[in-house]
Structure formats: C-alpha cells, structure tokens
Design a protein around this motif. Structure first.
Motif, PDB file in Angstrom:
ATOM      1  N   GLY A 168      10.968   4.840  -0.774  1.00  0.00           N
ATOM      2  CA  GLY A 168      10.918   4.111   0.003  1.00  0.00           C
ATOM      3  C   GLY A 168      11.681   4.790   1.456  1.00  0.00           C
ATOM      4  O   GLY A 168      11.231   4.738   2.507  1.00  0.00           O
ATOM      5  N   GLY A 172       9.198   4.707   4.678  1.00  0.00           N
ATOM      6  CA  GLY A 172       9.574   3.581   5.558  1.00  0.00           C
ATOM      7  C   GLY A 172       8.692   2.538   5.622  1.00  0.00           C
ATOM      8  O   GLY A 172       8.243   2.122   6.868  1.00  0.00           O
ATOM      9  N   SER A 180      15.117   1.585   3.444  1.00  0.00           N
ATOM     10  CA  SER A 180      14.470   2.666   3.825  1.00  0.00           C
ATOM     11  C   SER A 180      15.198   3.898   4.521  1.00  0.00           C
ATOM     12  O   SER A 180      15.369   4.948   4.168  1.00  0.00           O
ATOM     13  CB  SER A 180      13.201   2.581   4.366  1.00  0.00           C
ATOM     14  OG  SER A 180      12.275   1.965   3.660  1.00  0.00           O
TER      15      SER A 180
END
Length: 274
Positions: A168, A172, A180
């Motif tokens: 993550g 993003g 993120s």
C-alpha cells in the motif's frame, strides 16, 4: 542435505504488535523462536471485551498466549505492554529487554494502527484519525529505531532491523491515504537508517506484504477480498502470515548478510516492477 538458515541461535529478538491471534506479528514471533531466538513481544494491552469472537472463544490472552507458545517451543519469552508511539514507553521496553536478556540483536517493527475510520477519501478523513495512524505506523517505527538503534550501535556487534511496511505504501490506493502515506514513509525511513547504520554492521530492511489472511481483513465481506485477489494477485490467493514471517526470518539470518536498505514485496506477484 537440508539447507538451513543460520545466525539466529540464542539471539534476542524484539517483535512489536504481536498479540493478535490471526496476525503477522504473532507469526513472526513464533518463526523467530523456532529459528532459535528468545523473544520480547509487545501488545497494546487490549481490553479483553474488545477481542474478536474467535479470540474470546479460544480463551485468547493476547501477548501472554503468544509468549506461552514461544516457551512451548523451547525459547524464552517476555511479553510487554507497550505503546510504540510513546517515547517513554519505548524506552521502558528497551530497559525491560536489557533487564531480561542483557542484549538485543533483532528488532521487528510490526505494530500498526487498526483499520478503522481512516479508510475514507482524503477529504473525509478526520485530522485526529490521520494523526493516530501516523503516530503508530510511522512515529512508532521511528521511536523504536531511535532507541534500539542506539543500543545496537553501542553494543558494537551489528544487528538487524526489519520494518513492516506494505505494498500500500507503493500503490497509494484510494481510500487509504493515511495508511499508504505512513507505509511509504516507513520505506523511506528504512532506506535512511540502512545508509546511516551500515558502517556499524546493522542491516535495515522493510517487508511489504500484500493481502494477507489476518484479522485485518474482517472489516470487509469475504467476497470483496475474493474478487480482489482473483483480479489483482497473480497467485490467486491471499498470503499467509507465516509466509510473511518466513521473509522476516530470512532477512534476520546470516544468509541475508548482504541485504540492506530494501523494501521487499511479499504479495503473490501483485507488484512486479518495483
């Protein structure tokens, strides 16, 4: 001939965020114990009334249960309630580690904020919720690195730090900006500390899991994850906590002595270009 990882016998490993029954932290603590380490493991001191149903049914006792498993495997275990976002709490954890074992060799920064109200579009995320995610995921990793890094340098015998990031932090994904951002920052912190500490023989790496079968998946329906895995993961299944733990143990072993500053994806092939 059996190939075995080496360099972990009688080492002392600290694993944060290791108290949940279905979790990467528990798997990492047990895997390092089986590899020969004595373990200091932390949890937040969760209220038992907030345990998920499966933990209550199993009579789960958070880090005490994991410590019992480690002792059953023939290794020593010290469970410590610790808030990694608190500098004084982290300093106390280091003191308890040294009081119990006199040294530290491996640090796994696994503690992370729970998936809760941060999973929203950026414009809808409460600033306080954002701060909570960053406090645990990033500040906690920083404080642990600062305190335990100083000790590893002072000991003069090298060491290993593994930070738990996530794919993550590379993807993003929408609706997970706080998470993120925190995990991307963990990767950057990993790179910086690896460059700073290499001269002391201390290696620092990050592991970036993809979808992994832990209790963190329980906030969304099973069919959501089934669809996600079928469309996004080439190996067409979620990972197992033990598979992430295997990567951590390798990075802590002598066989990874030339690996530092990396952010390794353990994700069933979801990311293949970075």
């Amino acid at each position: 001939m059996v190939f075995a990882l080496t360099g972990l016998d009688d080492k002392v490993a600290v694993v944060t965020g290791a108290g949940r029954m279905r979790s990467i932290g528990r798997a990492v603590a047990l895997a390092l114990a089986r590899a020969g380490c004595d373990i200091v493991l932390t949890g937040t001191g969760r209220d038992p009334f907030r345990y998920p149903g499966e933990e209550r049914e199993a009579g789960w006792r958070d880090i005490e249960s994991v410590a019992a498993e480690i002792r059953s495997a023939g290794r020593r275990a010290v469970p410590v309630v610790c808030d990694v976002s608190s500098e004084s709490s982290v300093d106390a954890l280091l003191a308890e580690t040294l009081a119990a074992f006199g040294t530290v060799d491996v640090v796994v920064n696994n503690a992370a904020a729970a998936r809760e109200s941060d999973r929203k579009p950026v414009i809808d995320v409460d600033a306080g919720v954002w701060d909570t995610v960053l406090a645990t995921n990033l500040r906690g990793t920083f404080l642990m690195s600062k305190a335990f890094g100083r000790r590893l340098i002072a000991q003069g015998k090298g060491g290993c730090v593994v930070n738990m990031s996530s794919i993550g932090g590379k993807l993003g994904s929408p609706g997970s900006a706080a998470y993120s951002a925190s995990k991307a920052a963990v990767q950057s912190l990993t790179a910086s500390t690896a460059r700073e500490w290499g001269r002391y023989g201390i290696r620092v790496n990050a592991v970036c899991p993809g979808v992994t079968g832990t209790g963190r998946l329980d906030d969304l329906p099973e069919d959501h994850w089934r669809t996600y895995v079928d469309t996004q993961v080439p190996l067409r299944r979620a990972g197992k906590p033990e598979e992430v733990a295997d990567a951590v143990v390798f990075l802590a072993s002598d066989q990874a002595c030339w690996v530092t500053g990396q952010a390794w994806n353990v994700d069933g092939g979801q990311l293949t270009v970075r």
